[in-house]
Design a protein around this motif. Structure first.
Motif, short mmCIF file in Angstrom:
data_model
loop_
_atom_site.label_atom_id
_atom_site.label_comp_id
_atom_site.label_asym_id
_atom_site.label_seq_id
_atom_site.Cartn_x
_atom_site.Cartn_y
_atom_site.Cartn_z
N ASN A 222 0.83 -1.21 0.00
CA ASN A 222 0.00 0.00 0.00
C ASN A 222 0.86 1.26 0.00
N LEU A 223 1.93 1.24 0.79
CA LEU A 223 2.83 2.40 0.83
C LEU A 223 3.55 2.59 -0.50
N ASP A 224 3.88 1.49 -1.18
CA ASP A 224 4.51 1.59 -2.50
C ASP A 224 3.56 2.27 -3.49
N LYS A 225 2.29 1.86 -3.46
CA LYS A 225 1.30 2.47 -4.36
C LYS A 225 1.15 3.96 -4.05
N LYS A 226 1.09 4.28 -2.76
CA LYS A 226 0.95 5.67 -2.36
C LYS A 226 2.16 6.48 -2.79
N GLN A 227 3.35 5.91 -2.65
CA GLN A 227 4.57 6.59 -3.04
C GLN A 227 4.58 6.84 -4.55
N ASP A 228 4.18 5.85 -5.34
CA ASP A 228 4.13 6.03 -6.79
C ASP A 228 3.18 7.17 -7.16
N TYR A 229 2.00 7.18 -6.55
CA TYR A 229 1.01 8.22 -6.82
C TYR A 229 1.56 9.60 -6.47
N LEU A 230 2.17 9.71 -5.29
CA LEU A 230 2.70 11.00 -4.85
C LEU A 230 3.86 11.46 -5.72
N GLU A 231 4.70 10.53 -6.15
CA GLU A 231 5.81 10.90 -7.04
C GLU A 231 5.28 11.43 -8.37
N LYS A 232 4.23 10.79 -8.89
CA LYS A 232 3.63 11.27 -10.14
C LYS A 232 2.99 12.64 -9.94
N THR A 233 2.29 12.82 -8.84
CA THR A 233 1.66 14.11 -8.54
C THR A 233 2.71 15.20 -8.43
N TYR A 234 3.79 14.91 -7.72
CA TYR A 234 4.88 15.87 -7.55
C TYR A 234 5.49 16.23 -8.90
N THR A 235 5.79 15.23 -9.70
CA THR A 235 6.40 15.46 -11.01
C THR A 235 5.47 16.26 -11.92
N ASN A 236 4.19 15.89 -11.92
CA ASN A 236 3.23 16.61 -12.76
C ASN A 236 3.11 18.07 -12.32
N SER A 237 3.07 18.29 -11.02
CA SER A 237 2.97 19.66 -10.52
C SER A 237 4.21 20.47 -10.88
N LYS A 238 5.35 19.85 -10.72
CA LYS A 238 6.61 20.51 -11.05
C LYS A 238 6.65 20.87 -12.54
N ASN A 239 6.25 19.91 -13.39
CA ASN A 239 6.24 20.17 -14.83
C ASN A 239 5.23 21.26 -15.19
N SER A 240 4.09 21.25 -14.53
CA SER A 240 3.08 22.28 -14.80
C SER A 240 3.59 23.66 -14.41
N LEU A 241 4.25 23.73 -13.27
CA LEU A 241 4.82 25.02 -12.84
C LEU A 241 5.85 25.51 -13.85
N GLU A 242 6.72 24.62 -14.28
CA GLU A 242 7.76 24.99 -15.25
C GLU A 242 7.12 25.45 -16.56
N GLN A 243 6.08 24.73 -16.99
CA GLN A 243 5.41 25.07 -18.24
C GLN A 243 4.75 26.44 -18.15
N VAL A 244 4.07 26.70 -17.03
CA VAL A 244 3.41 28.00 -16.85
C VAL A 244 4.43 29.12 -16.81
N LEU A 245 5.53 28.89 -16.10
CA LEU A 245 6.56 29.94 -15.99
C LEU A 245 7.28 30.17 -17.32
N ARG A 246 7.51 29.10 -18.08
CA ARG A 246 8.19 29.23 -19.37
C ARG A 246 7.30 29.91 -20.41
N GLY A 247 6.08 29.41 -20.50
CA GLY A 247 5.20 29.89 -21.56
C GLY A 247 4.26 30.98 -21.16
N GLY A 248 4.27 31.38 -19.92
CA GLY A 248 3.35 32.40 -19.46
C GLY A 248 1.92 31.92 -19.42
N GLY A 249 1.76 30.58 -19.40
CA GLY A 249 0.43 30.02 -19.26
C GLY A 249 -0.28 29.83 -20.58
N SER A 250 0.33 30.13 -21.71
CA SER A 250 -0.35 29.98 -22.98
C SER A 250 0.05 28.72 -23.69
#
Length: 120
Positions: free
Chosen positions: A92-120
């Motif tokens: 269960n902890l492995d599944k939770k860790q995988d989910y959280l790692e994906k969430t973290y990575t997606n959030s990080k990528n979204s932040l980078e994308q918004v900052l790079r492209g100005g949200g467009s």
């Protein structure tokens, strides 16, 4: 079409909060996994010690502030049950860790994308 500044700030704030929360939860999950690994190692060591004892050896288990004489097969059964429960918790902890790692990575990528492209 550019995103208005207020909307951009709100989006950045939400993504940043999601990223921070995922990072915090990921840290907690990793600590829990380390604890479970130590518990599992202790169970393995106990099982090997109990398994190496002669059948007529008296084994005592701690119950509160006292020790109770317990037959070796009961001790082995308890260790096996606890080990199975730990394996389930680790899965269960492995599944939770995988989910959280994906969430973290997606959030990080979204932040980078918004900052790079100005949200467009």
């Amino acid at each position: 079409m550019p995103i208005p500044n207020e909307a951009l700030q709100k989006m950045l704030q939400e993504i940043g909060q999601k990223k921070a929360f995922a990072e915090q939860q990921l840290s907690i999950v990793r600590q829990q996994m380390a604890v479970k690994n130590r518990e599992n190692r202790m169970l393995q060591l106990t099982a090997s010690e109990v398994g190496s004892l002669p059948a007529d050896t008296k084994v005592y288990e701690g119950v509160g502030k006292m020790f109770v004489c317990t037959p070796i097969p009961e001790v082995q059964k308890r260790i096996s049950t606890e080990s199975d429960a730990l394996k389930s918790e680790m899965a269960n902890l492995d599944k939770k860790q995988d989910y959280l790692e994906k969430t973290y990575t997606n959030s990080k990528n979204s932040l980078e994308q918004v900052l790079r492209g100005g949200g467009s």
